[in-house]
Write an enzyme that holds these catalytic residues in place. Structure first.
Site, mmCIF file in Angstrom:
data_model
loop_
_atom_site.group_PDB
_atom_site.id
_atom_site.type_symbol
_atom_site.label_atom_id
_atom_site.label_comp_id
_atom_site.label_asym_id
_atom_site.label_seq_id
_atom_site.Cartn_x
_atom_site.Cartn_y
_atom_site.Cartn_z
ATOM 1 N N ILE A 28 44.455 45.347 55.818
ATOM 2 C CA ILE A 28 44.881 44.542 54.316
ATOM 3 C C ILE A 28 43.598 45.193 53.570
ATOM 4 O O ILE A 28 43.903 45.523 52.348
ATOM 5 C CB ILE A 28 44.590 43.093 54.703
ATOM 6 C CG1 ILE A 28 45.933 42.790 55.250
ATOM 7 C CG2 ILE A 28 44.484 42.548 53.232
ATOM 8 C CD1 ILE A 28 45.970 41.509 56.106
ATOM 9 N N ASP A 29 42.406 45.484 54.295
ATOM 10 C CA ASP A 29 40.959 45.719 53.442
ATOM 11 C C ASP A 29 41.367 47.226 52.858
ATOM 12 O O ASP A 29 41.030 47.474 51.762
ATOM 13 C CB ASP A 29 39.908 45.727 54.445
ATOM 14 C CG ASP A 29 38.718 45.365 53.773
ATOM 15 O OD1 ASP A 29 38.689 44.992 52.493
ATOM 16 O OD2 ASP A 29 37.852 45.467 54.271
#
Length: 676
Positions: free
Chosen positions: A403-404
């Site tokens: 996600i990052d």
């Protein structure tokens, strides 16, 4: 943008304040700082542009600790493929990392660590260092004083058990039948973070097989009492979690004796299928070294010879983790970070004023677009209906986009004026859709999985090697919120839930905990820019508390630094440590986002960056400012010292890039059209 009330917090999110660059320079001293910042930014830009690969990516070395190098030698010894040149080169690196007291640490300037020191010592023995050599005798004496091998973590004792230096019976049991646990059942493999999951599955095979290779030498010098290497310890109280899981482990040891052979064989074969299905195109597993090492061992134990394509490619992938230094030393990277480094470098260069259509930015965007992952991975176990669309950290890791990286790649792509804007729009739209779909129920985001918060994995006696679950964190959540704001979605209910979670997570002192960077400076440097991007004014109480904390922990030299000990001793070490370029940049990014461009703290921080820059445009940063597992596994990203200072200097000189045309965009219509 119309002011909107956040129904979750009662806070009002007004339109964003004017960019920091709108404030005029009013003093000669400030003008001098600006000139120094511009000069430093030019040199840093030139350095970074010169380091781009022809394909468009950047990658700095990813330095961790010598357990990577030690375990690489132990693996090769176990497989019978350890050659003298590899052993000599690895030993040169390991020896060079030894501290004056004979120990090895897990981060620069840190204290000696028992398990790391044991593994380094054994690796040097494999390379031919004799136990009575002064550096070896000093290490073994220190090990004995700390309890010897018996006091080491489980992973270290597993490596020693492979050669009969420790008894398998004295290790926690890890049954391969775990692979069959349904997802609703506690301690199923998807209760573990993806990095732990990829490691535990092959280790269930190793635990079941209990192999022992002939030991090339004894290790009596690493026991407090060689006649009794594992003295009995009392169990924790039965009513405690530790006591309960210790007794569960004892039961599993007994169960091992009665599990039907056919059942165990079927479980190991299921684990093997799981492992092979997750091997990447480059031969690695998850793009990280530990799962690859244990997967190779497990498959070898199940009969895969070293010439089998799976094994051949797996071993070749491990060779690519080696960094050969000019002095002939060989360092093993735990992972490689091209996607992360490339999106951060793109952001840094764009924020420093490089034209949005600069050929090297376009080349970087092309490469990132080509790295998009558009097929489901392990994350789909919890989100089966969610369409894919994200990025991983590494060159090859299609099973585990994170996600990052996905949020930061989207932010990077929006800074580039690409020749195919529709392609960028669709890629970013898929990224937004996927990240929104990966939101946990508390409104925040973890790194790889949704709601990976089970309390049980950390309780297992086996899991003493670091973080084994992936709960939401402030830094990842902040980057997603910042991405959503850039796409015109700051007032989407899902973004507001993320904002509310961030506000609730602020520490009493005004900072935020940093899960993936060290530590409170990283967390605060991530959250404040996200909150202001989402519309919170610099006058918001949460922002002012963060500013006050950053100003309060600024070092006398004008920089900021934080030692990794803040993960273990927060009260004493939060925000405290030797000044570093990356951490100074994170603090400046927060202060600039808060609208404090003309503050004395910002002026001193910018001056520190300009004054400490080297002639070639780089900064020296031996300190570890990246985090794998808080306290247990630390990282020195060699590109952090370049990309973050350049980003901070660029924002000091030019303000927020999304307040400057032609980069200001609103992707909301596209996202809505794609059904987010």
């Amino acid at each position: 943008m119309t002011a909107t009330t956040d129904g979750s917090t009662g806070a009002t999110l007004p339109p964003r304040a004017a960019a920091a660059s709108d404030t005029a320079i009013t003093t000669p001293e400030a003008a001098g700082v600006r000139e120094a910042a511009a000069h430093a930014a030019r040199r840093a830009t030139d350095f970074l542009l010169a380091r781009q690969d022809a394909e468009g990516w950047w990658k700095g070395d990813l330095e961790t600790n010598v357990t990577m190098d030690a375990e690489d030698l132990l693996l090769r010894q176990f497989l019978g493929i350890l050659d003298e040149s590899t052993a000599v080169a690895a030993a040169k690196f390991i020896r060079g990392e030894q501290r004056e007291d004979g120990t090895w640490a897990t981060f620069y300037g840190g204290p000696g660590e028992l398990s790391t020191t044991i593994e380094a010592y054994v690796a040097l023995r494999l390379a031919g260092d004799l136990p009575d050599a002064p550096h070896m005798a000093k290490a073994s004496a220190w090990i004995r004083e700390r309890g010897g091998i018996a006091a080491a973590r489980v992973f270290t004792r597993i490596w020693l058990a492979l050669f009969g230096w420790w008894k398998w019976e004295d290790l926690p049991e890890l049954p391969p039948e775990l692979i069959w646990f349904p997802t609703w059942m506690p301690l199923n493999i998807y209760d573990f973070g993806c990095w732990a999951r990829q490691t535990i599955v092959p280790l269930t095979v190793v635990s079941a097989k209990r192999p022992v290779r002939p030991a090339p030498f004894p290790l009596d010098e690493l026991h407090t009492d060689p006649a009794d290497p594992n003295p009995a310890k009392p169990l924790a109280p039965v009513a405690s979690w530790d006591g309960a899981f210790q007794r569960l482990d004892k039961a599993l040891h007994q169960l091992r004796k009665i599990v039907p052979r056919g059942v165990r064989k079927a479980a190991m074969n299921a684990a093997a299928r799981w492992i092979i299905e997750r091997q990447e195109n480059d031969g690695c597993w998850g793009g990280i070294q530990p799962p690859a090492v244990y997967s190779v061992i497990a498959l070898h134990l199940l009969g895969y010879d070293l010439r089998h394509p799976v094994m051949r490619e797996g071993l070749a992938s491990l060779d690519r983790f080696a960094v050969w230094r000019e002095d002939g030393a060989r360092m093993i990277e735990a992972c490689q970070s091209p996607v992360w480094d490339t999106c951060l470098a793109t952001i840094a260069l764009a924020d420093a004023g490089l034209p949005a259509d600069h050929p090297q930015l376009v080349r970087a965007a092309d490469w990132m677009l080509g790295e998009e992952i558009v097929r489901p991975g392990d994350w789909a176990v919890k989100r089966p209906g969610l369409p894919p669309g994200g990025w991983a950290f590494e060159f090859h890791n299609d099973n585990y986009p994170d996600i990052d990286d996905t949020a930061e790649v989207a932010l990077a792509l929006r800074r580039v004026r690409h020749h195919d804007p529709e392609r960028v729009d669709h890629a970013v739209g898929r990224a937004v859709r996927w990240n929104l779909g990966m939101q946990s129920k508390n409104g925040a985001w973890g790194a790889f999985d949704v709601d990976n918060t089970s309390p049980f994995p950390n309780r297992l006696p086996f899991c003493d090697f670091g973080e084994v679950i992936d709960p939401p964190s402030a830094d990842v959540t902040a980057h997603v919120v910042e991405m959503l704001a850039a796409e015109g979605l700051a007032h989407d209910p899902r973004a507001r839930r993320g904002i509310a979670w961030l506000l609730a997570e602020q520490e009493a002192n005004g900072s935020w905990f940093g899960r993936w960077g060290v530590n409170y400076i990283y967390g605060t440097g991530s959250v404040v820019p996200a909150l202001t991007a989402a519309g919170l004014p610099g006058s918001h109480p949460a922002i002012r508390r963060a500013v006050a904390w950053l100003e309060g922990v600024q070092n006398d030299d004008g920089g900021w630094g934080e030692d990794l000990r803040s993960y273990k001793y927060a009260e004493e070490w939060s925000g405290h440590g030797a000044s570093t370029a990356s951490q100074t940049a994170w603090a400046l990014m927060a202060l600039l986002a808060a609208g404090d461009k003309d503050s004395k703290a910002v002026e001193r921080g910018v001056r520190w960056l300009a004054d400490t820059q080297r002639e070639d445009g780089t900064w020296d940063e031996p300190y570890f400012t990246g985090t794998g597992f808080p306290w247990d596994f630390s990282i020195n990203y060699h590109l952090y010292r370049q990309v973050f200072p350049l980003t901070a200097l660029g924002r000091y000189l030019h303000g927020d890039p999304f307040e400057r045309p032609p980069l200001a965009k609103a992707g909301k219509a596209l996202v809505e059209a794609q059904g987010v």
